[in-house]
Design a protein around this motif. Structure first.
Motif, short mmCIF file in Angstrom:
data_model
loop_
_atom_site.label_atom_id
_atom_site.label_comp_id
_atom_site.label_asym_id
_atom_site.label_seq_id
_atom_site.Cartn_x
_atom_site.Cartn_y
_atom_site.Cartn_z
N VAL A 1 0.88 -1.06 0.05
CA VAL A 1 -0.02 -0.32 0.05
C VAL A 1 0.93 1.21 0.00
N TYR A 2 0.53 2.09 -1.13
CA TYR A 2 1.42 3.28 -1.13
C TYR A 2 0.69 4.40 -0.39
N TYR A 3 1.58 5.40 0.34
CA TYR A 3 0.98 6.54 1.05
C TYR A 3 1.73 7.65 0.70
N CYS A 4 0.85 8.87 0.25
CA CYS A 4 1.61 10.03 0.25
C CYS A 4 1.43 10.90 1.70
N ALA A 5 2.40 11.60 1.96
CA ALA A 5 2.55 12.29 3.11
C ALA A 5 2.98 13.74 2.94
N LEU A 6 2.64 14.67 3.81
CA LEU A 6 3.08 16.07 3.80
C LEU A 6 3.69 16.34 5.10
N GLY A 7 4.77 17.29 5.02
CA GLY A 7 5.45 17.68 6.33
C GLY A 7 6.39 18.68 6.11
N PRO A 8 7.21 19.09 7.14
CA PRO A 8 7.75 20.57 7.26
C PRO A 8 9.02 20.36 6.35
N MET A 9 9.67 19.26 6.09
CA MET A 9 10.83 19.09 5.51
C MET A 9 11.34 17.87 4.97
N VAL A 10 12.24 17.75 3.97
CA VAL A 10 12.58 16.46 3.24
C VAL A 10 13.16 15.49 4.25
N ALA A 11 12.60 14.48 4.49
CA ALA A 11 13.13 13.37 5.24
C ALA A 11 12.78 12.08 4.81
N THR A 12 13.46 11.17 5.40
CA THR A 12 13.20 9.72 5.00
C THR A 12 12.38 9.24 6.25
N THR A 13 12.18 9.78 7.08
CA THR A 13 11.51 9.02 8.33
C THR A 13 10.23 9.38 8.53
N ALA A 14 9.22 8.34 8.73
CA ALA A 14 7.71 8.85 8.62
C ALA A 14 7.23 9.85 9.74
N GLU A 15 8.06 9.60 10.78
CA GLU A 15 7.75 10.39 12.15
C GLU A 15 7.76 11.92 11.64
N THR A 16 8.59 12.49 10.71
CA THR A 16 8.61 13.77 10.22
C THR A 16 7.38 14.25 9.36
N TYR A 17 6.73 13.42 9.06
CA TYR A 17 5.38 13.89 8.05
C TYR A 17 4.40 14.20 9.12
#
Length: 122
Positions: free
Chosen positions: A93-109
């Motif tokens: 399952v592919y999810y899109c996410a929006l967050g404050p900065m480019v990052a590879t960790t899910a917690e950032t978004y």
């Protein structure tokens, strides 16, 4: 209220292509990056690709480099993931996410879509 809606998933044979779309309604101040993650049954959510909203700086997981391309349409508030040369191990399952900065960790978004299923048959 921010809403992310993914589409474009489906069933494809190995070697085929799919294009995922994520339509974002609203973009809170300070949301400067979007990303794609994926999660297969029984596995942890995995980083796929990320892109900065302004400047288009990108980063990819090693497993998809050279096969997947992340892009965004600034005016349409839309995120894309072009997936070529798909492999059975891309099934998730592919999810899109929006967050404050480019990052590879899910917690950032901070904001997430509901996900779209991609199944690659061998």
């Amino acid at each position: 209220q921010v809403q992310l809606v993914e589409s474009g998933g489906g069933l494809v044979q190995a070697g085929g292509s799919l294009r995922l779309t994520c339509a974002a309604s609203g973009r809170p101040f300070g949301s400067n990056a979007m990303a794609w993650f994926r999660q297969d049954l029984g596995k942890e959510r995995e980083f796929v690709a990320t892109i900065s909203w302004i400047g288009s700086s990108t980063n990819y997981a090693d497993s998809v480099k050279g096969r997947f391309t992340i892009s965004r349409d600034f005016n349409k508030n839309t995120l894309y993931l072009q997936m070529n040369s798909l492999k059975p191990e891309d099934t998730a399952v592919y999810y899109c996410a929006l967050g404050p900065m480019v990052a590879t960790t899910a917690e950032t978004y901070r904001y997430w879509g509901q996900g779209t299923q991609v199944t690659v048959s061998s």
